[in-house]
Scaffold this motif. Sequence first.
Motif, PDB file in Angstrom:
ATOM      1  N   LYS A 133      -5.656  -4.815 -18.806  1.00  0.00           N
ATOM      2  CA  LYS A 133      -5.156  -4.070 -19.979  1.00  0.00           C
ATOM      3  C   LYS A 133      -5.952  -2.796 -20.269  1.00  0.00           C
ATOM      4  CE  LYS A 133      -2.230  -7.372 -20.640  1.00  0.00           C
ATOM      5  NZ  LYS A 133      -1.076  -7.296 -19.772  1.00  0.00           N
ATOM      6  N   ASP A 134      -6.329  -2.075 -19.198  1.00  0.00           N
ATOM      7  CA  ASP A 134      -7.074  -0.831 -19.390  1.00  0.00           C
ATOM      8  C   ASP A 134      -6.179   0.409 -19.333  1.00  0.00           C
ATOM      9  OD1 ASP A 134      -6.542  -0.766 -16.668  1.00  0.00           O
ATOM     10  OD2 ASP A 134      -8.610  -0.346 -16.062  1.00  0.00           O
ATOM     11  N   GLY A 135      -4.872   0.193 -19.237  1.00  0.00           N
ATOM     12  CA  GLY A 135      -3.937   1.318 -19.272  1.00  0.00           C
ATOM     13  C   GLY A 135      -3.607   1.918 -17.928  1.00  0.00           C
ATOM     14  N   VAL A 136      -4.206   1.425 -16.858  1.00  0.00           N
ATOM     15  CA  VAL A 136      -3.894   1.881 -15.502  1.00  0.00           C
ATOM     16  C   VAL A 136      -3.750   0.673 -14.595  1.00  0.00           C
ATOM     17  CG1 VAL A 136      -5.033   4.130 -15.740  1.00  0.00           C
ATOM     18  CG2 VAL A 136      -6.316   2.185 -14.835  1.00  0.00           C
ATOM     19  N   VAL A 137      -3.012   0.850 -13.506  1.00  0.00           N
ATOM     20  CA  VAL A 137      -2.845  -0.205 -12.515  1.00  0.00           C
ATOM     21  C   VAL A 137      -3.554   0.230 -11.238  1.00  0.00           C
ATOM     22  CG1 VAL A 137      -1.176  -1.486 -11.098  1.00  0.00           C
ATOM     23  CG2 VAL A 137      -0.657  -0.997 -13.503  1.00  0.00           C
ATOM     24  N   THR A 138      -4.494  -0.583 -10.799  1.00  0.00           N
ATOM     25  CA  THR A 138      -5.215  -0.310  -9.555  1.00  0.00           C
ATOM     26  C   THR A 138      -4.437  -0.896  -8.386  1.00  0.00           C
ATOM     27  OG1 THR A 138      -6.464  -2.374  -9.620  1.00  0.00           O
ATOM     28  CG2 THR A 138      -7.440  -0.451 -10.758  1.00  0.00           C
ATOM     29  N   ILE A 139      -4.837  -0.523  -7.184  1.00  0.00           N
ATOM     30  CA  ILE A 139      -4.196  -1.070  -5.986  1.00  0.00           C
ATOM     31  C   ILE A 139      -4.357  -2.591  -5.944  1.00  0.00           C
ATOM     32  CG2 ILE A 139      -6.231  -0.639  -4.528  1.00  0.00           C
ATOM     33  CD1 ILE A 139      -2.642  -0.329  -3.251  1.00  0.00           C
ATOM     34  N   ASP A 140      -5.510  -3.102  -6.345  1.00  0.00           N
ATOM     35  CA  ASP A 140      -5.731  -4.552  -6.329  1.00  0.00           C
ATOM     36  C   ASP A 140      -4.824  -5.262  -7.328  1.00  0.00           C
ATOM     37  OD1 ASP A 140      -7.679  -4.300  -4.357  1.00  0.00           O
ATOM     38  OD2 ASP A 140      -9.320  -4.183  -5.810  1.00  0.00           O
ATOM     39  N   GLU A 141      -4.700  -4.710  -8.545  1.00  0.00           N
ATOM     40  CA  GLU A 141      -3.801  -5.300  -9.546  1.00  0.00           C
ATOM     41  C   GLU A 141      -2.358  -5.264  -9.040  1.00  0.00           C
ATOM     42  OE1 GLU A 141      -5.755  -4.391 -13.897  1.00  0.00           O
ATOM     43  OE2 GLU A 141      -4.958  -2.671 -12.788  1.00  0.00           O
ATOM     44  N   PHE A 142      -1.975  -4.134  -8.450  1.00  0.00           N
ATOM     45  CA  PHE A 142      -0.619  -3.953  -7.951  1.00  0.00           C
ATOM     46  C   PHE A 142      -0.302  -4.983  -6.868  1.00  0.00           C
ATOM     47  CE2 PHE A 142       2.419  -1.844  -5.055  1.00  0.00           C
ATOM     48  CZ  PHE A 142       3.436  -1.530  -5.943  1.00  0.00           C
ATOM     49  N   ILE A 143      -1.175  -5.089  -5.873  1.00  0.00           N
ATOM     50  CA  ILE A 143      -0.926  -6.004  -4.758  1.00  0.00           C
ATOM     51  C   ILE A 143      -0.912  -7.448  -5.236  1.00  0.00           C
ATOM     52  CG2 ILE A 143      -1.952  -6.929  -2.628  1.00  0.00           C
ATOM     53  CD1 ILE A 143      -2.694  -3.996  -1.946  1.00  0.00           C
ATOM     54  N   GLU A 144      -1.877  -7.822  -6.070  1.00  0.00           N
ATOM     55  CA  GLU A 144      -1.940  -9.193  -6.569  1.00  0.00           C
ATOM     56  C   GLU A 144      -0.681  -9.554  -7.359  1.00  0.00           C
ATOM     57  OE1 GLU A 144      -4.440 -11.834  -9.813  1.00  0.00           O
ATOM     58  OE2 GLU A 144      -5.424 -10.081  -8.932  1.00  0.00           O
ATOM     59  N   SER A 145      -0.251  -8.660  -8.245  1.00  0.00           N
ATOM     60  CA  SER A 145       0.935  -8.926  -9.067  1.00  0.00           C
ATOM     61  C   SER A 145       2.197  -8.992  -8.217  1.00  0.00           C
ATOM     62  CB  SER A 145       1.099  -7.842 -10.130  1.00  0.00           C
ATOM     63  OG  SER A 145      -0.005  -7.840 -10.999  1.00  0.00           O
ATOM     64  N   CYS A 146       2.328  -8.096  -7.266  1.00  0.00           N
ATOM     65  CA  CYS A 146       3.510  -8.090  -6.399  1.00  0.00           C
ATOM     66  C   CYS A 146       3.584  -9.365  -5.565  1.00  0.00           C
ATOM     67  CB  CYS A 146       3.514  -6.872  -5.483  1.00  0.00           C
ATOM     68  SG  CYS A 146       3.854  -5.316  -6.327  1.00  0.00           S
ATOM     69  N   GLN A 147       2.443  -9.790  -5.043  1.00  0.00           N
ATOM     70  CA  GLN A 147       2.434 -10.984  -4.199  1.00  0.00           C
ATOM     71  C   GLN A 147       2.780 -12.248  -4.985  1.00  0.00           C
ATOM     72  OE1 GLN A 147      -1.476 -10.633  -2.358  1.00  0.00           O
ATOM     73  NE2 GLN A 147      -0.549  -9.825  -0.495  1.00  0.00           N
ATOM     74  N   LYS A 148       2.578 -12.231  -6.285  1.00  0.00           N
ATOM     75  CA  LYS A 148       2.907 -13.380  -7.121  1.00  0.00           C
ATOM     76  C   LYS A 148       4.351 -13.351  -7.621  1.00  0.00           C
ATOM     77  CE  LYS A 148      -1.758 -14.282  -8.755  1.00  0.00           C
ATOM     78  NZ  LYS A 148      -2.680 -14.248  -9.896  1.00  0.00           N
ATOM     79  N   ASP A 149       5.053 -12.241  -7.391  1.00  0.00           N
ATOM     80  CA  ASP A 149       6.418 -12.075  -7.893  1.00  0.00           C
ATOM     81  C   ASP A 149       7.422 -12.387  -6.783  1.00  0.00           C
ATOM     82  OD1 ASP A 149       8.978 -10.674  -8.502  1.00  0.00           O
ATOM     83  OD2 ASP A 149       7.882  -9.995 -10.278  1.00  0.00           O
ATOM     84  N   GLU A 150       8.179 -13.466  -6.951  1.00  0.00           N
ATOM     85  CA  GLU A 150       9.127 -13.896  -5.920  1.00  0.00           C
ATOM     86  C   GLU A 150      10.184 -12.843  -5.622  1.00  0.00           C
ATOM     87  OE1 GLU A 150      10.869 -17.760  -6.491  1.00  0.00           O
ATOM     88  OE2 GLU A 150       8.946 -18.589  -7.181  1.00  0.00           O
ATOM     89  N   ASN A 178       0.834  -1.210   0.000  1.00  0.00           N
ATOM     90  CA  ASN A 178       0.000   0.000   0.000  1.00  0.00           C
ATOM     91  C   ASN A 178       0.867   1.257   0.000  1.00  0.00           C
ATOM     92  OD1 ASN A 178      -2.638  -1.047  -0.074  1.00  0.00           O
ATOM     93  ND2 ASN A 178      -2.675  -1.368   2.124  1.00  0.00           N
ATOM     94  N   TRP A 179       1.937   1.245   0.806  1.00  0.00           N
ATOM     95  CA  TRP A 179       2.833   2.399   0.882  1.00  0.00           C
ATOM     96  C   TRP A 179       3.515   2.619  -0.470  1.00  0.00           C
ATOM     97  CZ3 TRP A 179       7.553   4.585   0.398  1.00  0.00           C
ATOM     98  CH2 TRP A 179       7.797   5.758   1.118  1.00  0.00           C
ATOM     99  N   ALA A 180       3.998   1.541  -1.076  1.00  0.00           N
ATOM    100  CA  ALA A 180       4.661   1.647  -2.383  1.00  0.00           C
ATOM    101  C   ALA A 180       3.683   2.146  -3.445  1.00  0.00           C
ATOM    102  CB  ALA A 180       5.249   0.296  -2.793  1.00  0.00           C
TER     103      ALA A 180
END
Length: 150
Positions: A120-137, A62-64
């Motif tokens: 693929k709507d051209g913006v990253v939401t907080i949910d997309e950000f958190i989900e993607s980060c949590q999946k990235d080792e 959230n901070w990032a």
Amino acid sequence: GVVNEETFKEIYSQFFPQGDSTTYAHFLFNAFDTDHNGSVSFEDFVMGLSILLRGTVQEKLNWAFNLYDINKDGYITKEEMLDIMKAIYDMMGKCTYPVLKEDAPRQHVETFFQKMDKNKDGVVTIDEFIESCQKDENIMRSMQLFENVI
């Protein structure tokens, strides 16, 4: 006990003497200035550091996200991310090895959006950000780097 933005930039520039940290320090200052009063109190700073050092993964992400969401509208746009990337590359200076290509910040943004912008709507939401980060080792490992510092 209170630092304004100019003082914050001066202090931050001492950590990156080989580059220009002014713009990145501006973004960082805004992330620490949670009440948006133009100053960072000792309490603001400690609370931010506490999240970065001891917060949960969710709190850190959230901070990032707040740092990258420059205009605080709840979305990270390519323009915002490009501004952040350019600021980071400016801060690193021209003396990096290997030498960075001129289009490196834009390439980094494209990679970020390919990974994060799930619908693929051209913006990253907080949910997309958190989900993607949590999946990235790699991101998850980097979140744990400072947990044992203090």
